[in-house]
Scaffold this active site. Sequence first.
Site, mmCIF file in Angstrom:
data_model
loop_
_atom_site.group_PDB
_atom_site.id
_atom_site.type_symbol
_atom_site.label_atom_id
_atom_site.label_comp_id
_atom_site.label_asym_id
_atom_site.label_seq_id
_atom_site.Cartn_x
_atom_site.Cartn_y
_atom_site.Cartn_z
ATOM 1 C CB SER A 26 -0.895 0.016 1.240
ATOM 2 O OG SER A 26 -0.080 -0.004 2.403
ATOM 3 N N GLY A 27 2.137 1.110 0.286
ATOM 4 C CA GLY A 27 2.985 2.291 0.474
ATOM 5 C C GLY A 27 2.805 2.924 1.842
ATOM 6 N N PRO A 67 1.845 12.578 13.977
ATOM 7 C CG PRO A 67 3.216 10.696 13.908
ATOM 8 C CD PRO A 67 2.853 11.847 14.779
ATOM 9 C CG ASN A 68 -0.666 7.935 12.888
ATOM 10 O OD1 ASN A 68 0.401 7.945 13.487
ATOM 11 N ND2 ASN A 68 -0.965 7.029 11.967
ATOM 12 C CB SER A 114 -6.270 5.817 4.351
ATOM 13 O OG SER A 114 -5.723 4.516 4.188
ATOM 14 C CB SER A 115 -1.197 4.336 3.333
ATOM 15 O OG SER A 115 -0.572 4.723 4.527
ATOM 16 C CG ASN A 116 -5.245 1.717 2.077
ATOM 17 O OD1 ASN A 116 -4.041 1.539 2.200
ATOM 18 N ND2 ASN A 116 -6.137 0.999 2.733
ATOM 19 C CG HIS A 139 10.634 -7.099 -47.249
ATOM 20 N ND1 HIS A 139 9.971 -8.024 -46.465
ATOM 21 C CD2 HIS A 139 9.678 -6.560 -48.059
ATOM 22 C CE1 HIS A 139 8.700 -8.059 -46.792
ATOM 23 N NE2 HIS A 139 8.483 -7.167 -47.753
ATOM 24 C CB SER A 197 36.595 0.748 -30.646
ATOM 25 O OG SER A 197 37.296 -0.450 -30.369
ATOM 26 C CE LYS A 236 33.384 -0.369 -34.542
ATOM 27 N NZ LYS A 236 32.224 0.015 -33.719
ATOM 28 C CB VAL A 237 32.824 7.519 -34.508
ATOM 29 C CG1 VAL A 237 31.743 8.350 -33.815
ATOM 30 C CG2 VAL A 237 34.180 8.209 -34.393
ATOM 31 C CD GLU A 285 25.281 1.853 -30.108
ATOM 32 O OE1 GLU A 285 25.757 1.227 -31.075
ATOM 33 O OE2 GLU A 285 25.976 2.304 -29.167
#
Length: 466
Positions: free
Chosen positions: A98-99, A124-125, A133-135, A182, A312, A318-319, A325
């Site tokens: 529920s977190g 806190p509560n 509620s956390s929910n 293709h 590389s 080489k590049v 990517e």
Amino acid sequence: MSDYRIEKDSLGDVKVPKDALYGAQTQRAVENFPVSGIRFSRSFIRALGLIKATAAEVNAGLGLLDAKIANAVHLAALDVAEGKWDDHFPLDIFQTGSGTSTNMNANEVIASLASKTLGSPVHPNNHVNMGQSSNDVIPAAIHVAAFLDVQEKLLPGLQRLHGTLKKREAEFRDLVKTGRTHLMDAMPVTLGQEISGWAYQVSQSIERIESTLPRLAKLAIGGTAVGTGVNAPAEFGRIVAQRLAGKTGLPFVEAENHFAAQATMDTAVELSGQLTATASSLIKMANDLRWMNSGPLAGLGEISLPSLQPGSSIMPGKVNPVMAEMLMMVSAQVAGSHTAIMVANSHGNFELNVMLPVIGHNLLQSITFLGNACRLFADKSVAGFTVNRERIAASVDRNPILVTALNPVIGYDKAAQIAKKAYAENRPIKDVAAEMTDLSKEELDRLLDPKNLTEGGIPEAERPKN
């Protein structure tokens, strides 16, 4: 022992680091869940702080919370939202489904800060979590954080990429190149036409993501424990959503059905699906550019992507197409995260989804990754590639597939014979067609003009007559 203080909760005494702003429930979660080291993101903590600040305002306005306490809670929660106390949110995302642990982490930190401001205890509560509620807080925070991240990170990144593509499309509007189907030579297109396809894909991604936002704006706040709104005034969720809309400028509203809003995260799955569709489009785009850049001698060599770093550790000079990517890897990660989100959403057991933290983490990560990747790809790859016009032109001139344009005049079978001979002898299609047909040089020049072939359609004068 001097490094700790003793805190109490309903299960008993807990040793908490002396300087920690959190309390016993957070410390128990620290000890229970040393799983991955992955914490909730800055954007999630921001959303959580905004909700707590707004709830305090609303509770004070409804006469439920003392104005001084509410003000102290409000200010402390805004500091949390602004990132001033992120070091005091140590919890792993793999925790109670529920977190609750992270909701209590926020409640305890805000209560501690508010208590220092007032010089008297803030609970806190009873105070920070009043009417919540956390929910309902955690799913609401996921929606708020995701909406903010889409607006501030993802859409700007996609729009940057779209704008850059449109500029390159216009630049290469008339540059004819070999089309491919293709991965084989096909009829010619312009480079601008090819890029227009990528730009359209991005524009469609933007539209799809934006179409999800009205559902993302619906917040679970107000449902409390099981969706009935127990311990919260009936108008609490509506007012909190209105105030959040005012704070953020985003169209937040209370969810129409709190049972669905807390038991499922269908909108998170929907948005993640749109991100995955976007990722799929981006992979296609990145791969096209990689192929066109391949070589420079043994590949297609049609374009040169910007040289950003040596490619590389062993082959000098080489590049590699590193930005493409990077984009493909980000897109693969987004697709994987979608699977996690989809599986997690299926675990909405009765009145509560019990995989909320992993849904929130993966969704917000995907939004951020895609936004950043699109911006970098636009700036460091799309904006700066150069074109090898001579190589492109030579490939077009030698392409026997151009004979397709003669089909309406000489028929498919005859055109196939010409193409086969041109392939075998590695000769220009015009030369072979001149030998094997009665068409004049002028007619062949006109019919096989690559630029004309990119514009489609059969001129009326050349349409076969029945």
